[in-house]
Design a protein around this motif. Sequence first.
Motif, PDB file in Angstrom:
ATOM      1  N   ALA A 121       1.091  -1.092   0.176  1.00 50.94           N
ATOM      2  CA  ALA A 121       0.064  -0.082  -0.030  1.00 50.94           C
ATOM      3  C   ALA A 121       0.750   1.318  -0.010  1.00 50.94           C
ATOM      4  O   ALA A 121       0.619   2.119  -0.613  1.00 50.94           O
ATOM      5  N   ALA A 122       1.810   1.177   0.746  1.00 54.01           N
ATOM      6  CA  ALA A 122       2.827   2.533   0.796  1.00 54.01           C
ATOM      7  C   ALA A 122       3.714   2.730  -0.370  1.00 54.01           C
ATOM      8  O   ALA A 122       3.582   3.874  -1.084  1.00 54.01           O
ATOM      9  N   ASN A 123       3.918   1.611  -1.093  1.00 55.69           N
ATOM     10  CA  ASN A 123       4.769   1.544  -2.329  1.00 55.69           C
ATOM     11  C   ASN A 123       3.852   2.462  -3.482  1.00 55.69           C
ATOM     12  O   ASN A 123       4.038   3.352  -4.093  1.00 55.69           O
ATOM     13  N   ALA A 124       2.374   1.717  -3.475  1.00 51.73           N
ATOM     14  CA  ALA A 124       1.644   2.273  -4.433  1.00 51.73           C
ATOM     15  C   ALA A 124       1.173   3.752  -4.250  1.00 51.73           C
ATOM     16  O   ALA A 124       1.180   4.531  -5.169  1.00 51.73           O
ATOM     17  N   ALA A 125       1.018   3.899  -2.952  1.00 51.32           N
ATOM     18  CA  ALA A 125       0.624   5.321  -2.576  1.00 51.32           C
ATOM     19  C   ALA A 125       1.752   6.609  -2.874  1.00 51.32           C
ATOM     20  O   ALA A 125       1.746   7.224  -3.436  1.00 51.32           O
ATOM     21  N   TYR A 126       2.947   6.046  -2.641  1.00 51.10           N
ATOM     22  CA  TYR A 126       4.226   6.861  -2.824  1.00 51.10           C
ATOM     23  C   TYR A 126       4.280   7.067  -4.510  1.00 51.10           C
ATOM     24  O   TYR A 126       4.774   8.318  -4.775  1.00 51.10           O
ATOM     25  N   ARG A 127       4.097   5.951  -5.087  1.00 44.49           N
ATOM     26  CA  ARG A 127       4.336   6.008  -6.640  1.00 44.49           C
ATOM     27  C   ARG A 127       3.128   6.830  -7.285  1.00 44.49           C
ATOM     28  O   ARG A 127       3.415   7.643  -8.204  1.00 44.49           O
ATOM     29  N   ARG A 128       1.881   6.721  -6.540  1.00 44.24           N
ATOM     30  CA  ARG A 128       0.943   7.576  -7.275  1.00 44.24           C
ATOM     31  C   ARG A 128       1.161   9.000  -7.048  1.00 44.24           C
ATOM     32  O   ARG A 128       0.848   9.951  -7.859  1.00 44.24           O
ATOM     33  N   TYR A 129       1.454   9.318  -5.742  1.00 43.75           N
ATOM     34  CA  TYR A 129       1.686  10.841  -5.460  1.00 43.75           C
ATOM     35  C   TYR A 129       2.895  11.288  -6.231  1.00 43.75           C
ATOM     36  O   TYR A 129       2.792  12.438  -6.699  1.00 43.75           O
ATOM     37  N   ARG A 130       4.103  10.482  -6.481  1.00 43.64           N
ATOM     38  CA  ARG A 130       5.015  11.085  -7.259  1.00 43.64           C
ATOM     39  C   ARG A 130       4.825  11.290  -8.711  1.00 43.64           C
ATOM     40  O   ARG A 130       4.850  12.444  -9.275  1.00 43.64           O
ATOM     41  N   ILE A 131       3.854  10.452  -9.237  1.00 42.02           N
ATOM     42  CA  ILE A 131       3.500  10.527 -10.735  1.00 42.02           C
ATOM     43  C   ILE A 131       2.521  11.605 -10.897  1.00 42.02           C
ATOM     44  O   ILE A 131       2.439  12.330 -11.627  1.00 42.02           O
ATOM     45  N   ALA A 132       1.543  11.525  -9.744  1.00 42.16           N
ATOM     46  CA  ALA A 132       0.373  12.879  -9.962  1.00 42.16           C
ATOM     47  C   ALA A 132       1.227  14.191  -9.848  1.00 42.16           C
ATOM     48  O   ALA A 132       0.952  15.271 -10.725  1.00 42.16           O
ATOM     49  N   LEU A 133       2.278  14.399  -8.980  1.00 45.66           N
ATOM     50  CA  LEU A 133       3.374  15.512  -8.826  1.00 45.66           C
ATOM     51  C   LEU A 133       3.838  15.909 -10.136  1.00 45.66           C
ATOM     52  O   LEU A 133       3.867  16.870 -10.640  1.00 45.66           O
TER      53      LEU A 133
END
Length: 193
Positions: A39-51
């Motif tokens: 869950a953390a890996n996916a959330a960090y990835r989504r946040y980084r890509i959204a930025l």
Amino acid sequence: MLARVQAQQFDREQRDAHARWLRDQELTELSRRRDCYTAANAAYRRYRIALMNFLWAVHRAQATPADRTAVEEARSGHHTAFAEAQMIASADVLAELDLMTKVLAGAHARTMRLADGVPEPDGSFEQIHAELVRITQRWVGMRGAMRSDLGLAPAPNGTNPDPADCLPPAPTSGPLPAPHTVSGPASNGPTGP
């Protein structure tokens, strides 16, 4: 004599039952950490890509309120995953997550100030973009710490994947391409891991 044999058998059964219970506890804890890290890996990835997507939209002067909302939703998901990880992660993984969170927070602040037309001295598009690329490299290290904590072996050749493989493709000149989706943890679309 029979009582002694029965007592020994009972003790052996108790030891076996206790060993099974301990193994079940270990497996439960491992599963809990794996779910948290996923869950953390996916959330960090989504946040980084959204930025990254929002930064490109700002750069092209095409950012919309919906784009900003997408970043804030990804940021909220990141905060939730980080809060859970703080209660579950090993010290090594938590150190990586803390560092990644601080760097993402800085990139978020600089990106939003750039979007609002009041960039910080180190807040040009190029500087923020370079920082987001460095975050991708940090993400590979964070993922490696998670895998190590779960007892997973490194890649067969002993190397990590190329961080460039983890970046969304950079927009080319011309009209802004359709944004990459960052909606769900199971998304393994064109944005990379």
